[in-house]
Design an enzyme around this catalytic site. Structure first.
Site, PDB file in Angstrom:
ATOM      1  N   ASN A  17     -12.936  -3.469   2.611  1.00  0.00           N
ATOM      2  CA  ASN A  17     -13.638  -2.415   2.458  1.00  0.00           C
ATOM      3  C   ASN A  17     -14.478  -2.532   1.248  1.00  0.00           C
ATOM      4  O   ASN A  17     -14.081  -2.872   0.260  1.00  0.00           O
ATOM      5  CB  ASN A  17     -13.161  -1.010   2.597  1.00  0.00           C
ATOM      6  CG  ASN A  17     -12.309  -1.045   3.605  1.00  0.00           C
ATOM      7  OD1 ASN A  17     -12.366  -1.276   4.936  1.00  0.00           O
ATOM      8  ND2 ASN A  17     -10.722  -0.300   3.621  1.00  0.00           N
ATOM      9  N   HIS A  40     -10.122  -5.574  -3.500  1.00  0.00           N
ATOM     10  CA  HIS A  40      -8.674  -5.631  -3.017  1.00  0.00           C
ATOM     11  C   HIS A  40      -8.918  -6.153  -1.111  1.00  0.00           C
ATOM     12  O   HIS A  40      -9.858  -5.701  -0.848  1.00  0.00           O
ATOM     13  CB  HIS A  40      -7.786  -4.415  -3.107  1.00  0.00           C
ATOM     14  CG  HIS A  40      -8.624  -3.275  -2.507  1.00  0.00           C
ATOM     15  ND1 HIS A  40      -9.503  -2.512  -3.224  1.00  0.00           N
ATOM     16  CD2 HIS A  40      -8.407  -2.619  -1.253  1.00  0.00           C
ATOM     17  CE1 HIS A  40     -10.012  -1.378  -2.414  1.00  0.00           C
ATOM     18  NE2 HIS A  40      -9.296  -1.335  -1.526  1.00  0.00           N
ATOM     19  N   VAL A  68     -11.139   2.608  -3.436  1.00  0.00           N
ATOM     20  CA  VAL A  68     -10.819   2.335  -4.772  1.00  0.00           C
ATOM     21  C   VAL A  68     -11.955   1.015  -5.312  1.00  0.00           C
ATOM     22  O   VAL A  68     -11.877   0.066  -4.588  1.00  0.00           O
ATOM     23  CB  VAL A  68      -9.404   1.764  -5.039  1.00  0.00           C
ATOM     24  CG1 VAL A  68      -9.093   1.207  -6.450  1.00  0.00           C
ATOM     25  CG2 VAL A  68      -8.470   2.730  -4.390  1.00  0.00           C
ATOM     26  N   ASP A  86       0.923  -1.148  -0.035  1.00  0.00           N
ATOM     27  CA  ASP A  86       0.082   0.060   0.011  1.00  0.00           C
ATOM     28  C   ASP A  86       0.985   1.117   0.043  1.00  0.00           C
ATOM     29  O   ASP A  86       1.914   1.411   0.688  1.00  0.00           O
ATOM     30  CB  ASP A  86      -1.005   0.070   1.179  1.00  0.00           C
ATOM     31  CG  ASP A  86      -2.012   0.910   1.012  1.00  0.00           C
ATOM     32  OD1 ASP A  86      -3.128   0.571   1.149  1.00  0.00           O
ATOM     33  OD2 ASP A  86      -1.951   2.258   1.167  1.00  0.00           O
ATOM     34  N   ILE A  87       0.442   2.284  -0.622  1.00  0.00           N
ATOM     35  CA  ILE A  87       1.421   3.575  -0.857  1.00  0.00           C
ATOM     36  C   ILE A  87       1.302   4.333   0.336  1.00  0.00           C
ATOM     37  O   ILE A  87       2.182   4.905   0.709  1.00  0.00           O
ATOM     38  CB  ILE A  87       0.888   4.224  -2.233  1.00  0.00           C
ATOM     39  CG1 ILE A  87       1.902   5.191  -2.561  1.00  0.00           C
ATOM     40  CG2 ILE A  87      -0.615   5.038  -1.582  1.00  0.00           C
ATOM     41  CD1 ILE A  87       1.474   5.886  -4.158  1.00  0.00           C
TER      42      ILE A  87
HETATM   43  P1  AMP Z   1      -9.761   1.299   0.229  1.00  0.00           P
HETATM   44  O1  AMP Z   1     -10.041   2.462   1.041  1.00  0.00           O
HETATM   45  O2  AMP Z   1      -9.937  -0.089   1.024  1.00  0.00           O
HETATM   46  O3  AMP Z   1     -10.450   1.456  -1.043  1.00  0.00           O
HETATM   47  O4  AMP Z   1      -8.228   1.169  -0.080  1.00  0.00           O
HETATM   48  C1  AMP Z   1      -7.534   1.785  -1.011  1.00  0.00           C
HETATM   49  C2  AMP Z   1      -6.073   1.573  -0.793  1.00  0.00           C
HETATM   50  O5  AMP Z   1      -5.350   1.859  -1.906  1.00  0.00           O
HETATM   51  C3  AMP Z   1      -5.603   2.885   0.314  1.00  0.00           C
HETATM   52  O6  AMP Z   1      -5.055   2.174   1.547  1.00  0.00           O
HETATM   53  C4  AMP Z   1      -4.427   3.565  -0.431  1.00  0.00           C
HETATM   54  O7  AMP Z   1      -3.492   4.058   0.443  1.00  0.00           O
HETATM   55  C5  AMP Z   1      -4.042   2.714  -1.686  1.00  0.00           C
HETATM   56  N1  AMP Z   1      -3.583   3.000  -2.753  1.00  0.00           N
HETATM   57  C6  AMP Z   1      -4.178   3.990  -3.434  1.00  0.00           C
HETATM   58  N2  AMP Z   1      -3.141   4.274  -4.482  1.00  0.00           N
HETATM   59  C7  AMP Z   1      -2.388   3.469  -4.436  1.00  0.00           C
HETATM   60  C8  AMP Z   1      -1.105   3.151  -5.256  1.00  0.00           C
HETATM   61  N3  AMP Z   1      -0.885   3.727  -6.482  1.00  0.00           N
HETATM   62  N4  AMP Z   1      -0.235   2.047  -4.922  1.00  0.00           N
HETATM   63  C9  AMP Z   1      -0.549   1.662  -3.739  1.00  0.00           C
HETATM   64  N5  AMP Z   1      -1.640   1.665  -2.998  1.00  0.00           N
HETATM   65  C10 AMP Z   1      -2.583   2.664  -3.355  1.00  0.00           C
END
Ligand code: AMP
Length: 120
Positions: free
Chosen positions: A91, A104, A100, A33-34
């Protein structure tokens, strides 16, 4: 709800946004995760266009589902999370706080993770 091809994980899968894969096979991509919320914070995503755990669990093939969960196990093992434990989060939707809209799992560990829910 229809799948949004412009979501950030779809862009990662198309190679439009870089990522450093921990697993990259026919059905699954896993990467860090970023914005990590724990010392280990890995995202596991299917390569198919599934919005949520509900969508994936209802529509994915047996092969996709097996590959996905094998990848989850591989990350847990590769990141040495078994002994001390870990948390897996999916989530979904607005109440679930999903940012997103591509399915995931978050795999988190490496320190005590506190209570299960914090409604902030
Ligand atoms: P969610 O709130 O469950 O949809 O989590 C989405 C996750 O994606 C968050 O924890 C973000 O930090 C992560 N995220 C968004 N963009 C990226 C990226 N380019 N690379 C890695 N993780 C990401």
């Amino acid at each position: 709800m229809t799948y949004d091809n412009n979501n950030i994980f779809a862009k990662i899968l198309r190679g439009e946004i870089p990522c450093d894969p921990l697993i990259d096979n026919d059905h699954v991509l896993a990467f860090r995760d970023i914005t990590p919320q724990a010392p280990v914070h890995v995202l596991v995503i299917p390569k198919g266009s599934y919005i949520s755990i509900e969508d994936f669990s209802a529509k994915a093939t047996s092969e996709e589902i097996t590959a996905f969960h094998r990848a989850v196990a591989q990350i847990i093992q590769d990141e040495n999370l078994s002994a001390m434990g870990f948390r897996v989060i999916a989530n979904a939707g607005a109440h679930g706080g999903q940012e997103v809209p591509h399915y995931h799992l978050h795999i988190l560990g490496g320190e005590p993770l506190g209570s299960m829910l914090a409604k902030t």
